[in-house]
Structure formats: structure tokens, C-alpha cells
Design an enzyme around this catalytic site. Sequence first.
Site, short mmCIF file in Angstrom:
data_model
loop_
_atom_site.label_atom_id
_atom_site.label_comp_id
_atom_site.label_asym_id
_atom_site.label_seq_id
_atom_site.Cartn_x
_atom_site.Cartn_y
_atom_site.Cartn_z
N GLN A 1 99.77 -41.69 71.12
CA GLN A 1 99.19 -41.32 69.82
C GLN A 1 97.68 -41.52 69.77
OE1 GLN A 1 102.49 -43.55 67.59
NE2 GLN A 1 102.00 -41.82 66.23
N GLY B 1 103.67 -49.04 63.54
CA GLY B 1 103.82 -48.94 64.98
C GLY B 1 102.94 -47.83 65.51
N HIS C 1 111.56 -45.33 67.29
CA HIS C 1 110.55 -44.28 67.09
C HIS C 1 109.46 -44.37 68.16
CE1 HIS C 1 108.03 -41.74 64.19
NE2 HIS C 1 107.12 -42.18 65.05
N GLU C 2 108.94 -45.59 68.40
CA GLU C 2 107.82 -45.73 69.35
C GLU C 2 108.28 -45.55 70.79
OE1 GLU C 2 105.05 -45.58 68.03
OE2 GLU C 2 105.67 -46.10 66.00
N CYS D 1 105.45 -40.00 60.73
CA CYS D 1 104.74 -40.25 61.99
C CYS D 1 103.24 -40.10 61.75
CB CYS D 1 105.20 -39.26 63.05
SG CYS D 1 104.44 -39.53 64.68
N LEU D 2 102.48 -41.06 62.25
CA LEU D 2 101.03 -41.00 62.09
C LEU D 2 100.43 -39.79 62.79
CD1 LEU D 2 100.12 -44.78 62.62
CD2 LEU D 2 100.47 -43.55 60.47
N HIS E 1 108.44 -41.94 71.50
CA HIS E 1 107.11 -41.39 71.80
C HIS E 1 106.80 -41.50 73.30
CE1 HIS E 1 105.27 -40.03 68.16
NE2 HIS E 1 105.34 -41.19 67.53
#
Length: 204
Positions: free
Chosen positions: A70, A65, A158-159, A116-117, A162
Amino acid sequence: MSAPQTPETTPSGDLTEGGNVRPITRWGTPVMHAKTRPITDFDDPEFRTLVRDMFATMKAAAGVGLAATQVGVDLAVFVYDCPDADEKRHVGVVCNPQVTLPEGRDRRLESGEEGCLSLPGAYQPLSRPDKATCTGQDVDGNDITILGTGLLARCLQHETDHLNGTVFGDRLSARARKKLYEQHESLADRYLEDWPITPKQPAS
């Protein structure tokens, strides 16, 4: 995590292909910690380019995701390519997401390693509800509802976090957050500033 080859859903116009990889924005950058602006113009070519680039960036980073913040853009949209609890692969775009979580007897927490990326290389256990319902619009502005289980439920939460200016480290205890940052720092030299344009570096 690997996923089946045939996706359950795909965005129209095959925006999953043809994008350019962008650098992933790191925690601490202001855009990562502020609420995003809603998507209102679904026909904007720049918006559709953004979605294409987000898919390319997520794929290059081996993620499931990716939120617009991001890649440094303060718009309420995320993309995903993620298996559910039954290992069915789901691929799509959600604009202006709202997540509803089970309550009462239907609420069951599942602890799992989360990363997390935007803080690459670091993982800590985090308990989240094992089911999530995400509503919003698809890339064409049509209303959608996604029922998530397993990893997909975690991804949807999670997304959407963000896009509300919350990183998952905000949900950890101070002790776990310290461990998370220590893990990231120990591997930081493998993720250059423009990662994933420049691939992850081999261990020294």
C-alpha cells in the site's frame, strides 16, 4: 475506530514513531495485485525505515492496518494498530505472515463493513471468520503468533491478503464490488493523488 491509549504490544526500537508519511498506493497499481517477496534481512536500514514510514502513513490515514504494497513496496510486511473484540489495543509488525482460520464447528463468520485505505472512502459488508491466527516474524526476525478476534481478526486477514496480491474487493460479489467503486468515485476528489500527505479534502 478509537482504541485504548495503552497498546497490548509494541515493536522494538519504537518504530511506531519518527517516520515520514508516504502516498498510499491505489487499487489497480500492479504491486497491489501481485504476491510479495519475503523479508530476509531484518537488519537492513531501508527495511526499518519502511516500517517507520508505514506506521506514520497508517496514522495519517486513520487506519488500523497497512501493508507494504500500500506504499508501493513488494515486501511481505504489514503494520497494525487495532483493537480486538474486547477493545484491547494491539500494535505491531508482522513479516512473512501466514493466517490460519478456524474450521468445522469452530468456524463462525461475522459480517462487517470493510474498507481499504487503497480505495479510500468506500465500504461494503464482507463476511470473514471472527477469529484468525497469524504467524510470522516480528521486526527483529523473531517468530511470533497473534491470536486475533473481532476487528483484529479482520485486520490480520485483510493485510495478509494484500501481501498475497488480493484486495478485499476480490472477495465481494460483482454487485457489491460495483457499489464499492461507485462510493469511491463519489468521494475521489476528496483524496488527492498524494493522500494522506495531503489530508482529506473538505466536502464541497
